[in-house]
Design an enzyme around this catalytic site. Structure first.
Site, PDB file in Angstrom:
ATOM      1  N   ARG A  38      24.844  39.902  -7.383  1.00 54.47           N
ATOM      2  CA  ARG A  38      23.841  39.852  -8.444  1.00 54.47           C
ATOM      3  C   ARG A  38      24.137  38.705  -9.402  1.00 54.47           C
ATOM      4  NH1 ARG A  38      24.477  46.135  -9.958  1.00 54.47           N
ATOM      5  NH2 ARG A  38      23.884  47.037  -7.928  1.00 54.47           N
TER       6      ARG A  38
ATOM      7  N   ASP B 153       0.580  40.012   4.474  1.00 57.92           N
ATOM      8  CA  ASP B 153       0.840  41.112   5.401  1.00 57.92           C
ATOM      9  C   ASP B 153       1.399  40.628   6.736  1.00 57.92           C
ATOM     10  OD1 ASP B 153       0.933  43.840   6.173  1.00 57.92           O
ATOM     11  OD2 ASP B 153      -0.854  43.503   7.391  1.00 57.92           O
TER      12      ASP B 153
ATOM     13  N   ILE C 270       7.357  47.613  -1.462  1.00 55.54           N
ATOM     14  CA  ILE C 270       8.289  47.104  -2.465  1.00 55.54           C
ATOM     15  C   ILE C 270       7.606  46.196  -3.483  1.00 55.54           C
ATOM     16  CG2 ILE C 270       9.077  44.942  -1.390  1.00 55.54           C
ATOM     17  CD1 ILE C 270      11.989  45.977  -1.979  1.00 55.54           C
TER      18      ILE C 270
ATOM     19  N   LYS D  67       5.504  43.180  -2.472  1.00 58.17           N
ATOM     20  CA  LYS D  67       5.363  41.777  -2.042  1.00 58.17           C
ATOM     21  C   LYS D  67       3.994  41.205  -2.399  1.00 58.17           C
ATOM     22  CE  LYS D  67       6.217  42.869   2.259  1.00 58.17           C
ATOM     23  NZ  LYS D  67       6.520  44.305   2.088  1.00 58.17           N
ATOM     24  N   SER D  68       2.930  41.953  -2.094  1.00 59.71           N
ATOM     25  CA  SER D  68       1.582  41.434  -2.341  1.00 59.71           C
ATOM     26  C   SER D  68       1.308  41.284  -3.834  1.00 59.71           C
ATOM     27  CB  SER D  68       0.534  42.345  -1.693  1.00 59.71           C
ATOM     28  OG  SER D  68       0.661  42.333  -0.283  1.00 59.71           O
TER      29      SER D  68
ATOM     30  N   ALA E  96      10.891  45.653   2.196  1.00 63.12           N
ATOM     31  CA  ALA E  96      10.395  46.911   2.745  1.00 63.12           C
ATOM     32  C   ALA E  96       8.947  47.146   2.334  1.00 63.12           C
ATOM     33  CB  ALA E  96      11.277  48.063   2.271  1.00 63.12           C
TER      34      ALA E  96
ATOM     35  N   GLU F  62      -4.114  42.592   0.487  1.00 62.71           N
ATOM     36  CA  GLU F  62      -4.312  44.019   0.233  1.00 62.71           C
ATOM     37  C   GLU F  62      -3.436  44.432  -0.937  1.00 62.71           C
ATOM     38  OE1 GLU F  62      -3.704  48.434   2.270  1.00 62.71           O
ATOM     39  OE2 GLU F  62      -3.152  46.620   3.384  1.00 62.71           O
TER      40      GLU F  62
ATOM     41  N   HIS G 211       6.149  40.210   9.127  1.00 60.94           N
ATOM     42  CA  HIS G 211       5.523  40.867   7.975  1.00 60.94           C
ATOM     43  C   HIS G 211       6.011  40.201   6.693  1.00 60.94           C
ATOM     44  CE1 HIS G 211       3.418  44.164   9.918  1.00 60.94           C
ATOM     45  NE2 HIS G 211       4.457  44.319  10.709  1.00 60.94           N
TER      46      HIS G 211
END
Length: 317
Positions: A250, A184, A164, A166-167, A161, A209, A145
């Site tokens: 970080r 996806d 979050i 990504k797309s 996750a 999506e 994924h």
């Protein structure tokens, strides 16, 4: 999810029959037997009576040497040897150099429904070309994924996750001139011991999506320059919530590797929170990976420089 790959003799003939100059002589009922390994075998030792390591899931290749050896044995010895080989219910047998198989082999193939194929090519040419094809077709495959992008020429997998973003980051990267490979679900295959190549499953190709908008066809929206079909995987970028990353990571970053199909791929975790330009950070992470591939590591250089100053007494830190 890793999938085992295989190809039936029927599929092999359809894909490579013309290129490899193959034609079926017997065993049509066995065309749905399959091969699950790219390497072929020559049953030389099997014709001598040693069949212990002969695999029924590999393509067997009979050339001039095997036929000449078989002809030196008595008819009874030939019958015994050929029957022992074909009783294994082999996936398929190929006779090279357009040689006419002896009746004893033809009859054994018919009796056991073993596909018996003749190729015009010599054994060396046939096996070299067929192994190239089978290595590609039978390469191990795993599905992951994420969003897979071509960024500055590197294949970058963005993971994290569900929900979050990504797309959305992928869409922003496309608007900045980078190219979508898959959204996806990404199909990765190992082409050699150190190379993983990723692409989109056919049903999802060119689509993304986006929550609140729906399914988008990136090729229609942005043109052919915004998509590409395959790319070697060079970097995994994992998006993680800000509060799940240690303070020192970080600042200094968290470089590590992740394993896909037994190949180690560089991985970097990027902490996310409101206000960060994540598309820019992914671009920078990719540029930094390009530098590392050239032997330049900014983080290591900084740490070495700092340690040098400390060793000198801490002046001008």
């Amino acid at each position: 999810m890793t999938l085992a790959r295989r190809i039936t003799i029927r599929e092999l003939l359809a894909a490579q029959g013309e290129a490899a100059k193959m034609r079926l002589l017997a065993g049509e009922a066995g065309l749905d037997r399959y091969i699950d390994h790219p390497r072929m075998q020559k049953p030389s030792l099997a014709f001598a009576g040693f069949i212990e390591h002969l695999s029924d899931y590999r393509l067997q290749v009979i050339g001039q040497t095997e036929l000449h050896y078989l002809a030196t044995r008595s008819l009874q010895e030939q019958q015994t040897a050929v029957d022992a080989v074909f009783d294994l219910r082999l996936a398929g047998v190929v006779i090279t150099r357009n040689q006419t198989p002896p009746d004893i082999i033809l009859n054994a193939a018919k009796r056991t429904d073993t596909p018996l194929i003749v190729s015009d090519d010599p054994s060396s040419t046939f096996m070299t070309n067929m192994m190239l094809f089978l290595s590609q077709h039978l390469a191990p495959v795993v599905y992951q994924h994420g969003v897979y992008m071509d960024i500055f020429g590197l294949g970058v997998l963005i993971t994290g996750a569900s929900g979050i973003g990504k797309s959305e980051i992928g869409l922003e990267l496309i608007s900045r001139g980078h190219r979508l490979i898959a959204d996806d679900m990404v199909e990765f295959s190992r082409k050699n011991p150190t190379t993983i190549v990723g692409k989109s499953p056919d049903t999802l190709r060119y689509h993304m999506e986006i929550r609140g908008i729906g399914i988008l066809n990136i090729r229609d929206l942005y043109g052919a320059a915004a998509i590409t079909d395959t790319k070697r995987l060079s970097l995994v970028v994992e998006l993680v919530p800000w509060d799940q990353v240690a303070a020192e990571d970080r600042v200094l970053g968290e470089d590590s590797d992740t394993e896909i199909l037994e190949v180690s791929i560089p991985r970097i975790a990027i902490p996310i929170r409101t206000g960060r330009s994540l598309a820019v950070l992914v671009e920078v992470a990719t540029r930094n990976q390009l530098l590392k591939q050239r032997g330049i590591d900014s983080g290591d250089d900084f740490v070495r420089s700092l340690q040098h100053k400390i060793d000198e007494g801490g002046q001008e830190l």
